[in-house]
Design a protein around this motif. Sequence first.
Motif, PDB file in Angstrom:
ATOM      1  N   PRO A   1     -10.305   0.829  11.146  1.00 30.10           N
ATOM      2  CA  PRO A   1      -9.153   0.391  10.343  1.00 30.10           C
ATOM      3  C   PRO A   1      -9.547  -0.651   9.315  1.00 30.10           C
ATOM      4  O   PRO A   1     -10.314  -1.570   9.601  1.00 30.10           O
ATOM      5  CB  PRO A   1      -8.202  -0.196  11.408  1.00 30.10           C
ATOM      6  CG  PRO A   1      -8.591   0.467  12.687  1.00 30.10           C
ATOM      7  CD  PRO A   1     -10.074   0.683  12.593  1.00 30.10           C
ATOM      8  N   GLY A   2      -9.017  -0.506   8.108  1.00 30.31           N
ATOM      9  CA  GLY A   2      -9.247  -1.498   7.071  1.00 30.31           C
ATOM     10  C   GLY A   2     -10.403  -1.196   6.139  1.00 30.31           C
ATOM     11  O   GLY A   2     -10.553  -1.851   5.104  1.00 30.31           O
ATOM     12  N   THR A   3     -11.230  -0.207   6.480  1.00 32.48           N
ATOM     13  CA  THR A   3     -12.401   0.075   5.650  1.00 32.48           C
ATOM     14  C   THR A   3     -11.997   0.519   4.246  1.00 32.48           C
ATOM     15  O   THR A   3     -12.497   0.007   3.240  1.00 32.48           O
ATOM     16  CB  THR A   3     -13.282   1.150   6.307  1.00 32.48           C
ATOM     17  OG1 THR A   3     -13.822   0.629   7.523  1.00 32.48           O
ATOM     18  CG2 THR A   3     -14.433   1.544   5.391  1.00 32.48           C
ATOM     19  N   LEU A   4     -11.074   1.482   4.180  1.00 34.23           N
ATOM     20  CA  LEU A   4     -10.652   1.982   2.871  1.00 34.23           C
ATOM     21  C   LEU A   4     -10.018   0.871   2.036  1.00 34.23           C
ATOM     22  O   LEU A   4     -10.249   0.769   0.824  1.00 34.23           O
ATOM     23  CB  LEU A   4      -9.678   3.149   3.040  1.00 34.23           C
ATOM     24  CG  LEU A   4      -9.160   3.787   1.746  1.00 34.23           C
ATOM     25  CD1 LEU A   4     -10.307   4.280   0.890  1.00 34.23           C
ATOM     26  CD2 LEU A   4      -8.184   4.915   2.064  1.00 34.23           C
ATOM     27  N   ALA A   5      -9.243   0.017   2.691  1.00 30.69           N
ATOM     28  CA  ALA A   5      -8.594  -1.081   1.975  1.00 30.69           C
ATOM     29  C   ALA A   5      -9.625  -2.040   1.386  1.00 30.69           C
ATOM     30  O   ALA A   5      -9.496  -2.501   0.247  1.00 30.69           O
ATOM     31  CB  ALA A   5      -7.645  -1.832   2.906  1.00 30.69           C
ATOM     32  N   ARG A   6     -10.689  -2.317   2.163  1.00 30.45           N
ATOM     33  CA  ARG A   6     -11.725  -3.235   1.678  1.00 30.45           C
ATOM     34  C   ARG A   6     -12.495  -2.615   0.505  1.00 30.45           C
ATOM     35  O   ARG A   6     -12.841  -3.300  -0.461  1.00 30.45           O
ATOM     36  CB  ARG A   6     -12.682  -3.593   2.813  1.00 30.45           C
ATOM     37  CG  ARG A   6     -12.040  -4.424   3.916  1.00 30.45           C
ATOM     38  CD  ARG A   6     -13.023  -4.756   5.003  1.00 30.45           C
ATOM     39  NE  ARG A   6     -14.081  -5.627   4.505  1.00 30.45           N
ATOM     40  CZ  ARG A   6     -15.153  -5.966   5.219  1.00 30.45           C
ATOM     41  NH1 ARG A   6     -15.307  -5.496   6.435  1.00 30.45           N
ATOM     42  NH2 ARG A   6     -16.065  -6.768   4.700  1.00 30.45           N
TER      43      ARG A   6
ATOM     44  N   ALA B   1     -11.279  -0.325  -1.603  1.00 26.78           N
ATOM     45  CA  ALA B   1     -10.380  -0.302  -2.757  1.00 26.78           C
ATOM     46  C   ALA B   1     -10.228  -1.695  -3.367  1.00 26.78           C
ATOM     47  O   ALA B   1     -10.197  -1.850  -4.596  1.00 26.78           O
ATOM     48  CB  ALA B   1      -9.017   0.250  -2.341  1.00 26.78           C
ATOM     49  N   GLN B   2     -10.142  -2.709  -2.513  1.00 25.21           N
ATOM     50  CA  GLN B   2     -10.004  -4.073  -3.012  1.00 25.21           C
ATOM     51  C   GLN B   2     -11.239  -4.499  -3.803  1.00 25.21           C
ATOM     52  O   GLN B   2     -11.137  -5.130  -4.863  1.00 25.21           O
ATOM     53  CB  GLN B   2      -9.782  -5.028  -1.826  1.00 25.21           C
ATOM     54  CG  GLN B   2      -9.674  -6.498  -2.202  1.00 25.21           C
ATOM     55  CD  GLN B   2      -8.457  -6.788  -3.065  1.00 25.21           C
ATOM     56  OE1 GLN B   2      -7.469  -6.070  -3.014  1.00 25.21           O
ATOM     57  NE2 GLN B   2      -8.546  -7.827  -3.893  1.00 25.21           N
ATOM     58  N   THR B   3     -12.438  -4.146  -3.285  1.00 26.00           N
ATOM     59  CA  THR B   3     -13.677  -4.489  -3.982  1.00 26.00           C
ATOM     60  C   THR B   3     -13.740  -3.814  -5.342  1.00 26.00           C
ATOM     61  O   THR B   3     -14.134  -4.425  -6.346  1.00 26.00           O
ATOM     62  CB  THR B   3     -14.896  -4.067  -3.140  1.00 26.00           C
ATOM     63  OG1 THR B   3     -14.831  -4.726  -1.874  1.00 26.00           O
ATOM     64  CG2 THR B   3     -16.201  -4.447  -3.830  1.00 26.00           C
TER      65      THR B   3
ATOM     66  N   CYS C   1     -18.961  -3.007   6.325  1.00 24.57           N
ATOM     67  CA  CYS C   1     -18.402  -1.727   6.785  1.00 24.57           C
ATOM     68  C   CYS C   1     -19.018  -0.539   6.051  1.00 24.57           C
ATOM     69  O   CYS C   1     -18.669   0.611   6.316  1.00 24.57           O
ATOM     70  CB  CYS C   1     -16.885  -1.719   6.610  1.00 24.57           C
ATOM     71  SG  CYS C   1     -16.344  -1.917   4.891  1.00 24.57           S
TER      72      CYS C   1
END
Length: 736
Positions: free
Chosen positions: A671-676, A678-680, A727
């Motif tokens: 969880p959270g990998t895609l968000a990190r 996209a944020q980067t 990640c």
Amino acid sequence: MMRQYELVERVQKYKPDANEALLNKAYVYAMQKHGQQKRASGDPYISHPLEVAAILTEMQLDESTIAVALLHDTIEDTTATRAEIDELFGEDIGALVEGLTKLKKLDLVTKKAKQAENLRKLLLAISDDVRVLLVKLADRLHNMRTLEHMREDKRMRISEETMDIYAPLAGRMGMQDMRDELEDLSFRNLNPEAYETITRRLAELSERNEGLIRKIEDELRDLLIANGITEAVVKGRQKKPYSIFKKMQSKSLSFEQLSDVYGFRLIVNDIPACYRALGIVHTRWRVVPGRFKDYISTPKQNDYRSIHTTIVGPSRQRIELQIRTRRMHEIAEYGIAAHALYKDGEGDGDPLSRETNAYSWLRHTIEALAEGDNPEEFLEHTKLELFQDQVFCFTPKGKLIALPRGATPIDFAYAVHTNVGDTCVGAKINGRIMPLVTRLSNGDEVEIIRSGVQVPPAAWEEIVVTGKARAAIRRATRMAIRKQYGGLGYRILERTFERAGKQFSREALKPVLHRLGHKDSEDVIATVGRGELSSLDVLRAVFPDYQDERVTVKPASDEGWFNVRSVTGMAFRVPGHEKGRADDPDAGILPIRGLSGDINVGFAACGAVPGDRIIGIMGDDKQITIYPIQASALQKFDDQPERWIDVRWDLDEANKTRFTARVLLNALNEPGTLARVAQTIATQDVNIKTLNMVRIATDFTEMAIDLEVWDLRQLNQLLAQLKDLDCIATVKRVYD
């Protein structure tokens, strides 16, 4: 603190004719120079060089090396100079002290490239005289013994450096006892909790088995005497905490599951007695299958020789036995320091014995420096060589080849000779044709099948485990690329010179090679083909007075098209981009140079960004498709040179167009990998055009992302940021 007379007595015990005056003079000089200096512990600084010298007396080194140990910090930390030491002690000792001074300035635990470069310097300094290494290792050992007086961050840094570089280097030089102590001291600082736990469990085990080691020693000794081996020395010992921890980690065992905490050495007079002792022990006690190794007939690369076996011995304890001669034991403990050439200066006067495998490895590693590998490749090469266990294989003629564990026939081929590796197409292992990815085992006979037209595939780099093989494959790949792009570069230069009304030839490049930063004309031509050097730069180097006169025409934008300007000022249109703003007729212009005529121009699916070396391919419909030079799709046009067109970016600062590039990420499935991710991407002012995700394993997901970026610099910055995410396993740009 050791006294001066005690040090002299130590040396005289193993070398009665030692130069006492030299030792006394070195001690007095060091004492005067260090004066009132103190160590972090508060002890007089002179205590450190004295203890370093004492460690070297245990290896029974000559008085010159002991004197160097006493003087090793004088140039770095006092007012002493090289000239002064040369005058007082001779140029030989002066050179060694200066070599150690250079090493002291190194900081190995730094960024990867700097660490690699410093490791190169370390090995080069050692290659001048191996006594530099012996003093350096003794210096490091005493510093590790007194590390508790340092700040915690410094303790961690020095311990990591010791574990990564100095301990394995000591092992490679055959100095196993020193390696064990360096690893144990580092382990104590890097993982104090595990160290304390294992130390406590070992103490409990020793208390529970009090007298067991002595009982086993007596029983083994009595057995050997009863069978005629009367002068054998039997030594038992408990394994070190780090050795136990490493075994627990590698084999996923608990402490209770370890069955060979105790080890014993049988030291006899000669080699026949080794094999007689082995037969006696195996006849008396059962052997543990698969735990027998004969390093006498096939020594390790660091000159280590011994017979290893594991038996279910006295008191039904599983115990490890090492059977060796006294000379083998001396070399096993002190490695290269045990060789008479190092201690007595015998032979041809060169203190580096070229007959030892340990120094041979060092010499071959130094030779790798001359191959032109970049620092990161060299660091990878050296660490692979330092840390790998070994397997021993044979050529069909019986030559022994030592390789790291996990090596393949490709590694074997390159170990025989670089040319054998480059022409390898198959292998027979023990008479059977086997895949080149097969992992070799001890005792395998390997026959390499060769072809004169073979070029090593770049994919082999992911298969091999030796640094030599990887370096050779990279070089061969670079040469193949040079050959591939040489023809393209030549055509590009011909066309550029022709448009300028000039004649191109290889001879014309020779006078200006230094201005172009290359050694020969072929390098220049291949570099142009790869897009690393502009053909116009070459033209201007050959003809400095040449002026590139251009007239820019500003055509009107059409719906769905971008206009392209050529060096001739003629307008072109590129499909697939936004049109320009109505209030700014220049906003939709995408300038690319090198085209002529009214031709439609588009981009390949993988995209291209300003900063990429690009090539245009003329289609059957007379439309030009722009590819980055690395695109694999270009291979299908290799035999159609007439379709290749040299084009260049010609953007100005006013251009506000994003360009597509495709990247591939292997990411942890959590969880959270895609968000990190996209944020980067967002923080780098990059837009995501498309995103596809495929789970490739239980724990990993592959992301294929089409990004919209301003230029190559921005893209590279983003890739670097993505690589730093914990990640993300791998990040690469794809050109398919």
